[in-house]
Design a protein around this motif. Structure first.
Motif, PDB file in Angstrom:
ATOM      1  N   PRO A 104       0.946  -1.271   0.114  1.00 57.24           N
ATOM      2  CA  PRO A 104      -0.111   0.139  -0.066  1.00 57.24           C
ATOM      3  C   PRO A 104       0.731   1.300  -0.065  1.00 57.24           C
ATOM      4  N   HIS A 105       0.474   2.336  -0.482  1.00 55.81           N
ATOM      5  CA  HIS A 105       1.106   3.655  -0.521  1.00 55.81           C
ATOM      6  C   HIS A 105       1.084   4.167   1.059  1.00 55.81           C
ATOM      7  N   PRO A 106       2.144   4.768   1.349  1.00 60.61           N
ATOM      8  CA  PRO A 106       2.369   5.087   2.681  1.00 60.61           C
ATOM      9  C   PRO A 106       0.989   5.890   3.264  1.00 60.61           C
ATOM     10  N   LEU A 107       0.139   6.740   2.332  1.00 61.91           N
ATOM     11  CA  LEU A 107      -1.171   7.063   2.868  1.00 61.91           C
ATOM     12  C   LEU A 107      -2.082   6.198   3.092  1.00 61.91           C
ATOM     13  N   GLN A 108      -2.207   5.227   2.364  1.00 60.72           N
ATOM     14  CA  GLN A 108      -3.109   4.138   2.568  1.00 60.72           C
ATOM     15  C   GLN A 108      -2.835   3.395   3.898  1.00 60.72           C
ATOM     16  N   GLU A 109      -1.616   3.248   4.161  1.00 59.71           N
ATOM     17  CA  GLU A 109      -1.041   2.477   5.409  1.00 59.71           C
ATOM     18  C   GLU A 109      -1.516   3.626   6.593  1.00 59.71           C
ATOM     19  N   ALA A 110      -1.246   4.812   6.573  1.00 60.91           N
ATOM     20  CA  ALA A 110      -1.552   5.700   7.426  1.00 60.91           C
ATOM     21  C   ALA A 110      -3.017   5.844   7.842  1.00 60.91           C
ATOM     22  N   ALA A 157       6.336  22.985   5.493  1.00 52.65           N
ATOM     23  CA  ALA A 157       6.082  22.017   6.906  1.00 52.65           C
ATOM     24  C   ALA A 157       4.496  21.816   6.801  1.00 52.65           C
ATOM     25  N   LEU A 158       4.226  20.419   6.995  1.00 51.39           N
ATOM     26  CA  LEU A 158       2.795  20.148   7.022  1.00 51.39           C
ATOM     27  C   LEU A 158       2.365  20.095   8.451  1.00 51.39           C
ATOM     28  N   THR A 159       2.121  21.224   9.131  1.00 50.49           N
ATOM     29  CA  THR A 159       1.554  21.329  10.413  1.00 50.49           C
ATOM     30  C   THR A 159       0.109  21.043  10.123  1.00 50.49           C
ATOM     31  N   ALA A 160      -0.392  20.658  11.483  1.00 50.88           N
ATOM     32  CA  ALA A 160      -2.096  20.407  11.573  1.00 50.88           C
ATOM     33  C   ALA A 160      -2.850  21.603  10.594  1.00 50.88           C
ATOM     34  N   ASP A 161      -2.428  22.595  10.904  1.00 52.58           N
ATOM     35  CA  ASP A 161      -3.089  23.825  10.340  1.00 52.58           C
ATOM     36  C   ASP A 161      -2.976  23.601   8.719  1.00 52.58           C
ATOM     37  N   GLU A 162      -1.797  23.422   8.350  1.00 52.97           N
ATOM     38  CA  GLU A 162      -1.525  23.392   6.920  1.00 52.97           C
ATOM     39  C   GLU A 162      -2.435  22.100   6.246  1.00 52.97           C
ATOM     40  N   ILE A 163      -2.286  21.008   7.006  1.00 51.51           N
ATOM     41  CA  ILE A 163      -2.984  19.828   6.451  1.00 51.51           C
ATOM     42  C   ILE A 163      -4.518  20.173   6.274  1.00 51.51           C
ATOM     43  N   ARG A 164      -5.262  20.616   7.448  1.00 49.78           N
ATOM     44  CA  ARG A 164      -6.626  21.233   7.424  1.00 49.78           C
ATOM     45  C   ARG A 164      -7.011  22.041   6.329  1.00 49.78           C
ATOM     46  N   GLU A 165      -6.270  22.931   6.033  1.00 47.84           N
ATOM     47  CA  GLU A 165      -6.349  23.798   5.087  1.00 47.84           C
ATOM     48  C   GLU A 165      -6.228  23.278   3.670  1.00 47.84           C
ATOM     49  N   ARG A 166      -5.226  22.515   3.447  1.00 53.18           N
ATOM     50  CA  ARG A 166      -4.972  22.024   2.370  1.00 53.18           C
ATOM     51  C   ARG A 166      -5.979  20.918   1.829  1.00 53.18           C
ATOM     52  N   MET A 167      -6.638  20.454   2.910  1.00 52.82           N
ATOM     53  CA  MET A 167      -7.544  19.208   2.600  1.00 52.82           C
ATOM     54  C   MET A 167      -9.103  19.679   2.836  1.00 52.82           C
ATOM     55  N   SER A 168      -9.282  20.919   2.841  1.00 56.79           N
ATOM     56  CA  SER A 168     -10.604  21.463   3.145  1.00 56.79           C
ATOM     57  C   SER A 168     -11.506  21.271   2.205  1.00 56.79           C
ATOM     58  N   GLY A 169     -11.170  21.021   0.735  1.00 56.99           N
ATOM     59  CA  GLY A 169     -11.871  20.656  -0.263  1.00 56.99           C
ATOM     60  C   GLY A 169     -12.341  19.026  -0.255  1.00 56.99           C
ATOM     61  N   ALA A 187       1.839  10.271   7.290  1.00 57.29           N
ATOM     62  CA  ALA A 187       2.629   9.949   5.839  1.00 57.29           C
ATOM     63  C   ALA A 187       3.654  10.952   5.418  1.00 57.29           C
ATOM     64  N   ALA A 188       3.390  12.107   5.908  1.00 59.62           N
ATOM     65  CA  ALA A 188       4.247  13.259   5.346  1.00 59.62           C
ATOM     66  C   ALA A 188       5.643  12.796   6.264  1.00 59.62           C
ATOM     67  N   ALA A 189       5.616  12.436   7.420  1.00 59.78           N
ATOM     68  CA  ALA A 189       6.918  12.153   8.239  1.00 59.78           C
ATOM     69  C   ALA A 189       7.684  11.129   7.735  1.00 59.78           C
ATOM     70  N   ARG A 190       6.846  10.081   7.266  1.00 60.95           N
ATOM     71  CA  ARG A 190       7.607   8.841   6.493  1.00 60.95           C
ATOM     72  C   ARG A 190       7.923   9.205   5.264  1.00 60.95           C
ATOM     73  N   THR A 191       7.399  10.161   4.593  1.00 56.60           N
ATOM     74  CA  THR A 191       7.708  10.410   3.382  1.00 56.60           C
ATOM     75  C   THR A 191       9.032  11.108   3.601  1.00 56.60           C
ATOM     76  N   ALA A 192       9.372  12.203   4.472  1.00 53.73           N
ATOM     77  CA  ALA A 192      10.619  12.869   4.766  1.00 53.73           C
ATOM     78  C   ALA A 192      11.520  12.265   5.372  1.00 53.73           C
ATOM     79  N   GLU A 193      11.332  10.936   5.927  1.00 50.27           N
ATOM     80  CA  GLU A 193      12.422   9.975   6.396  1.00 50.27           C
ATOM     81  C   GLU A 193      12.929   9.296   5.246  1.00 50.27           C
ATOM     82  N   VAL A 194      12.300   8.779   4.266  1.00 52.66           N
ATOM     83  CA  VAL A 194      12.510   8.094   3.199  1.00 52.66           C
ATOM     84  C   VAL A 194      13.409   8.867   2.216  1.00 52.66           C
TER      85      VAL A 194
END
Length: 197
Positions: A104-110, A157-169, A187-194
């Motif tokens: 699965p994609h890291p987002l699917q796993e998360a 940086a994908l803070t909680a506020d950034e994620i909420r704003e970007r996912m608002s649609g 998923a953002a943290a995992r992607t950054a690690e990789v």
């Protein structure tokens, strides 16, 4: 992406069959398809009705809920608002194409780990939108809540506020928003690690 970028060399636009239908080429989840479609057919209907890919959902059919979100040439879009004939030669990724084989994609796993869903109807659109969010933030695309002091073009940086704003649609009628934000952050943290950033 500029018009024509990422398009097959032999695609000069849709080929009219008659006054109401044209033949067009779409690459969906890495597989090329040639379809003859009515000019009024949306990308969503082409995916669901002509290719049997039912992950993207028809929620509102007005581009307001995000249940039909897919990636078009790597950018997220509401498939219910896109005419297929206008997307000849484009590369489309649906929820079915995000996984890497059986992994699965890291987002699917998360989303599974965080239990970021209830009924699951909006989940494919949420995950495709989140994949777009990760790419936009990595490319330094600002949002409404990105601080004005952010360096132009630098990853956001994908803070909680950034994620909420970007996912608002993307709407979730079950109200799984807190878990969705956590899953995208994971998923953002995992992607950054990789990627080592």
């Amino acid at each position: 992406m500029a018009p024509g970028e990422g398009r097959p060399d032999d695609t000069d636009g849709p080929r009219p069959v008659n006054g109401r239908r044209s033949e067009l080429a779409l690459t969906v989840n890495g597989t090329p398809h040639t379809l003859t479609l009515d000019h009024r057919t949306t990308v969503l209907d082409a995916l669901r009705e002509h290719l049997g890919l039912t992950g993207a959902k028809k929620g509102c059919d007005h581009g307001q809920c995000g249940a039909c979100t897919v990636l078009v040439d790597g950018r997220r879009a509401n498939a219910c608002l896109l005419l297929a004939v206008a997307h000849d030669g484009r590369r489309i990724t649906t929820i079915e194409g995000l996984a890497d084989g059986d992994r699965p994609h890291p987002l699917q796993e998360a989303f599974l780990e965080r239990d970021a869903l209830q009924c699951g109807f909006c989940t494919p659109g949420q995950i495709c939108s989140a994949a777009g969010v990760l790419a936009e933030a990595a490319d330094g695309v600002p949002s409404h809540v990105t601080p004005p002091t952010a360096r132009p073009g630098a990853p956001v940086a994908l803070t909680a506020d950034e994620i909420r704003e970007r996912m608002s649609g993307n709407l979730c009628r079950c109200g799984a928003y807190p878990r969705i934000v956590e899953a995208v952050a994971d998923a953002a943290a995992r992607t950054a690690e990789v990627s080592g950033t």
